[in-house]
Design a protein around this motif. Sequence first.
Motif, short mmCIF file in Angstrom:
data_model
loop_
_atom_site.label_atom_id
_atom_site.label_comp_id
_atom_site.label_asym_id
_atom_site.label_seq_id
_atom_site.Cartn_x
_atom_site.Cartn_y
_atom_site.Cartn_z
N ARG A 1 2.82 1.45 -6.99
CA ARG A 1 2.06 1.89 -5.81
C ARG A 1 2.84 2.94 -5.04
O ARG A 1 2.27 3.90 -4.51
CB ARG A 1 1.75 0.69 -4.91
N ARG B 1 1.66 6.79 -4.02
CA ARG B 1 1.67 7.38 -2.68
C ARG B 1 2.42 8.71 -2.68
O ARG B 1 2.00 9.67 -2.01
CB ARG B 1 2.30 6.42 -1.67
N ALA C 1 -9.03 -1.65 2.24
CA ALA C 1 -8.98 -0.94 0.96
C ALA C 1 -8.34 -1.83 -0.09
O ALA C 1 -7.37 -2.55 0.18
CB ALA C 1 -8.20 0.36 1.09
N VAL D 1 -6.02 -1.88 -2.98
CA VAL D 1 -4.92 -0.98 -3.34
C VAL D 1 -4.56 -1.18 -4.81
O VAL D 1 -3.92 -2.17 -5.18
CB VAL D 1 -3.69 -1.21 -2.44
N TYR E 1 -11.10 10.24 -7.15
CA TYR E 1 -11.24 8.86 -6.71
C TYR E 1 -12.57 8.33 -7.25
O TYR E 1 -13.62 8.85 -6.90
CB TYR E 1 -11.27 8.77 -5.18
N PRO F 1 -14.02 5.98 -3.49
CA PRO F 1 -13.15 6.19 -2.33
C PRO F 1 -13.54 5.38 -1.11
O PRO F 1 -12.74 5.25 -0.18
CB PRO F 1 -13.30 7.69 -2.06
N LYS G 1 -11.53 1.82 -2.59
CA LYS G 1 -10.38 1.70 -3.49
C LYS G 1 -9.46 2.90 -3.36
O LYS G 1 -9.91 4.03 -3.17
CB LYS G 1 -10.84 1.58 -4.94
N THR G 2 -8.15 2.64 -3.49
CA THR G 2 -7.17 3.72 -3.49
C THR G 2 -6.99 4.34 -4.87
O THR G 2 -6.33 5.38 -4.99
CB THR G 2 -5.79 3.21 -3.02
#
Length: 370
Positions: free
Chosen positions: A153, A157, A213, A215, A292, A295, A298-299
């Motif tokens: 994750r 990012r 969200a 992730v 995405y 979106p 969900k990330t």
Amino acid sequence: MSQLFLCGPLCHRPLLDVILGSGAALLPAVAADREGVAVDAPGAFALRRRRGQAVEGAVLEGASAEAHARLAFYARALGLAPQRLRVGTAAGSVAALAYALRPAPDDRDPWQPALWLAGHAELARETAAEVMAEYGRLAPARLQARLGSIMVRAASRLRARTASAPHSLRRPPAEVEVVARRQPYAHFFAVEEYDLSFRRFDGSMSAVVTRAAFVSTDAVTVLPYDPQRDRVLLVEQWRAGPFARGDGNPWQLEAIAGRIDAGETPEETARREAEEEAGLTLGPLRRVAEYYPSPGAKTEFLYSYVAQADLPDGTGGVFGVADEAEDIRTHIVSLDQALALVESGEIANAPLALSLLWLARERERFRAPS
């Protein structure tokens, strides 16, 4: 209370500031007859005894009980063990406590600070930010159990922050003010909740709203295509999403897919997953889109490719990584048959449908003599 000897990644001030907070005072120190060892985890470091070698680091001056507790929390989450040793400082030799992986494998290369700084420092800091956000809330053993997912994750990012954000039609980036953040669930995936306010199109700030969200991580899909035989390779496997929705048939037809591990590029992931899911070595990759898929909730961000591949009769089979409980069957079908499956609804997987429709448009370019 023992002195804290910081070495390896823990000497990197941006990482240390995430773990302890800014302003920690450091006194240069050296551990004799020790050698630093490179490991796979970006925020970790191993020590081994090596006569005649020395590890440069620093002693944390005036370390409070809180600093000891925060560093111990981070260390346990990353699987670092405390080691007692003596270090030399300008004031003389002192007993100290260091955190590092142990035992250090004999076949690993010595740790090189410049290589770590160039390739792993940002990921280590981003990983530490998620780990330390749970300080005082979760046991470090729980974080260690899902450290791999935390690192993936973190890598997602970092990719998001460095990616281009074109805005020829949509608005330029604007303010989002986060009032509170919560993570009510985290394991392989996570759920995050935010109380936030965002800049409206009329220029005012919205009221504070709560948004959640799911992730997940950045991932890759790749559709192998044989331009000489005009064939594609599809994979079939059981999927939890359709099952949880109540779908009468949760076995899905898809492109080869997988999450991008920390330290991998999307292209490297595509080639690795093709080997794991289909026993296939891919030729050149062509980008379909980066997007995405959902979106609003969900990330997840996908990198989709079509790859040239050799798909003769008999290429199909059953594949998958055993320790991930994968049970994946491959199908070799003509491109026209695959497009018909999109039309009939048997292919109900968005990345695969997108890649097939893109390939239908680009088919003649693939098949043209080079």
